[in-house]
Design a protein around this motif. Structure first.
Motif, short mmCIF file in Angstrom:
data_model
loop_
_atom_site.label_atom_id
_atom_site.label_comp_id
_atom_site.label_asym_id
_atom_site.label_seq_id
_atom_site.Cartn_x
_atom_site.Cartn_y
_atom_site.Cartn_z
N TYR A 197 36.24 42.45 57.97
CA TYR A 197 37.18 41.37 57.39
C TYR A 197 37.11 41.12 55.76
O TYR A 197 35.87 41.20 55.48
N PRO A 198 37.88 41.17 55.06
CA PRO A 198 37.74 41.06 53.71
C PRO A 198 37.25 39.80 53.20
O PRO A 198 37.48 38.73 53.60
N ASN A 199 36.30 39.94 52.20
CA ASN A 199 35.53 38.60 51.69
C ASN A 199 36.03 38.13 50.41
O ASN A 199 36.02 36.73 50.07
N HIS A 200 37.21 38.82 49.71
CA HIS A 200 37.84 38.20 48.75
C HIS A 200 39.20 37.72 49.05
O HIS A 200 39.95 38.45 50.38
N GLY A 201 39.90 37.03 48.41
CA GLY A 201 41.11 36.62 48.58
C GLY A 201 41.33 35.69 49.90
O GLY A 201 42.25 35.41 50.42
N ILE A 202 39.93 35.16 50.30
CA ILE A 202 40.19 34.40 51.64
C ILE A 202 41.18 33.11 51.22
O ILE A 202 40.93 32.59 50.35
N GLY A 203 41.98 32.63 52.30
CA GLY A 203 42.91 31.63 51.94
C GLY A 203 44.00 31.91 51.21
O GLY A 203 44.96 31.01 51.09
N SER A 204 44.22 33.08 50.68
CA SER A 204 45.71 33.47 49.76
C SER A 204 46.68 33.83 50.71
O SER A 204 46.55 34.22 51.92
#
Ligand code: FAD
Length: 489
Positions: free
Chosen positions: A360-367
């Motif tokens: 699962y992606p580590n960047h953009g979490i919560g966006s």
């Protein structure tokens, strides 16, 4: 595991302040514009040499490949390198030098899904009750997780290795070089053997089923990083392609794209590299005092060498025998980051489905908005079924498998996907070098050694194979060899 000859400190100093400026400038032909070639070219140009970089494909970066299309909203997937262990100092030195930043990469979290043996649990549940996975392990192994069993099996070897002198380390490597990971775990010469079922559980949880016949020492190098709870991993903010891209301002005049090396000819006073221009189909010729060949041995096999005897017997053996493991990665873009509502913020799913590991992606979490999941990362034998499919079929199958983890919602959420097979990639024919038993002793010593005017770089020639760190190390080492080489003048 092989011991490098240049010390880390020396290499960091070279990245910071460069090589000694040469009084004997050479013309250096560098084959391959991956990290090894770019590093060697950058250092040698700064030291006063003339460099020319020949690259078969239409881009730089090689096995650093950030796929941005067909994804939307600035999203991407890393088809090649995707994480940097915190102790890969050379990579971090270049990131600092080029002003690039990093984001933490979570290899695992307590909320990771484990879907194996028909059981679906979270990592934290598994750590509390390993028997939930229903592997019929021996009584003495009940209640032990794959991590505990694996650490216990490796600990005696690792603690012995760390205590030994360089000569002792070399002896131990020779002694252990015949083992695959499978044979080590089943017939542990330093500790208790494990049941076949415990070995099976370790292989599934640690994604080793596809690599069980590879060298114990080679796999251990990878595992040692992932088993270290104090070691953190990172990704390059904005995409890994920013790292090779940062070399472009300095080297863009020297890079010749779509020039596929087809022949190396060594003459008494020069080396000639023949290329096929991939645009015009014409043969071209580049002459230099020295060449640095950074391309994987898997594709060097296609290159003619004249005279054949200008490469040693052992180099030919290494070129023929070094294996590059098959790898396929498939990324899927979804309209929303629904996995975050299910508790995944980075981390992964471990499965015994054909997709094996999901990241699962580590960047953009919560966006808000879409995100790209690395829906399948397979290597070794596990990549074989994927290699038999077209990219479109791989995307469909990956989506079907992800639906088994997250339900039919994934079909409504799906936007687009991309899949990359490194086995089918003509410029590496595999993902990265990984030894088979006996190859540390029989191949490694001969891989990095120069042959006449031809020097060798690339991750496979380094003490850190399979990593960007190794590619950089090898580029520095080859540049030092060439810069210190005064025979030509
Ligand atoms: C799937 C995958 C996952 C990875 N994950 C990680 C990771 O998470 N972290 C990490 O640090 N590393 C990772 N790596 C390893 C890392 O990407 C490599 O070790 C590193 O990029 C290799 O650099 P190189 O310069 O040695 O080789 P390459 O990058 O392969 O460069 C060689 C260049 O030579 C070119 N070439 C090939 N044949 C010819 C020819 N005949 N003529 C001219 N040019 C030619 C190629 O196109 C290429 O550009 C991964 C690699 C893969 C494939």
């Amino acid at each position: 595991m092989p011991l490098g000859s240049l010390k880390d400190g020396e290499m960091i100093r070279i990245i910071r302040t460069g090589l000694t400026r040469t009084h004997h400038p050479q013309k250096v032909i560098i084959v391959g514009a991956g990290m090894a070639g770019l590093v060697a070219a950058s250092l040698l140009k700064d030291a006063g040499h003339r460099v020319e970089i020949l690259e078969a494909s239409g881009r730089i970066g090689g096995r650093i490949l950030t796929i941005r299309s067909p994804f939307t909203d600035g999203l991407y997937m890393e088809a090649g390198a995707m994480r940097i262990p915190g102790n890969h100092f050379l990579v971090f030195e270049y990131l600092r030098k080029w002003g690039l930043t990093v984001t933490p990469f979570q290899n695992d979290t307590p909320m990771d899904l484990i879907c194996v043996n028909g059981v679906r649990i979270r990592q934290w549940e598994y750590q509390r009750q390993p028997d939930l996975l229903r592997y019929p392990v021996w009584p003495r192994e009940r209640g032990e997780s794959a991590d505990t069993l694996l650490r216990r099996a490796l600990r005696p070897f690792l603690s012995l290795y760390r205590r030994l002198s360089p000569e002792g380390k070399r002896r131990l490597i020779r002694e252990m070089d015949g083992y695959s990971m499978e044979t080590y775990l089943r017939h542990n010469p330093w500790g208790a053997a494990l049941s076949p079922e415990a070995v099976e559980m370790i292989k599934v949880i640690w994604d080793l089923e596809g690599l069980s016949e590879n060298s114990f020492l080679g796999i251990l190098e990878i595992l040692d990083l992932f088993l270290n709870p104090r070691l953190h991993f990172y990704e390059i903010t904005g995409g890994f392609d920013r790292l090779p891209g940062a070399f472009l301002p300095q080297l863009k005049e020297e890079i010749r794209l779509r020039q596929q090396m087809v022949k190396i000819r060594q003459e008494p006073d020069r080396v000639l590299i023949y290329t096929r221009n991939r645009e015009t189909g014409k043969l071209e010729q580049y002459g230099g005092d020295t060449a640095i060949v950074t391309i994987p041995f898997s594709v060097l096999r296609w290159v003619d060498v004249e005279p054949r005897a200008s490469f040693s017997h052992n180099k030919w053996k290494a070129i023929r025998e070094l294996q590059y493991i098959p790898t396929v990665k498939t990324g899927l873009q979804f309209k929303s980051r629904f996995w975050e509502q299910e508790g995944h913020q980075g981390g992964k799913a471990v499965t015994d489905l054909p997709i094996r590991f999901v990241y699962y992606p580590n960047h953009g979490i919560g966006s808000d908005g879409p995100g790209v999941v690395l829906a399948s990362y397979t290597w070794g034998d596990d990549a074989a079924p994927w290699n038999s499919l077209s990219a479109d079929e791989r995307i469909s199958r990956a989506l079907e498998n992800v639906a088994r983890l997250h339900g039919p919602r994934v079909y409504r959420e799906f936007v687009t996907g991309s899949s990359f097979s490194w086995t089918r990639h003509p410029w590496s024919a595999g993902s990265f070098s990984l030894y088979e038993p006996l190859q540390y002793t029989e191949l490694f010593p001969f891989i990095p050694t120069p042959e006449g005017r031809v020097h060798f770089a690339g991750e496979h020639t380094s003490s850190n194979p399979g990593w960007i760190e190794g590619a950089i190390e090898s580029g520095i080492r080859a540049a030092v060899e060439v810069n210190g080489d005064r025979r030509r003048k």
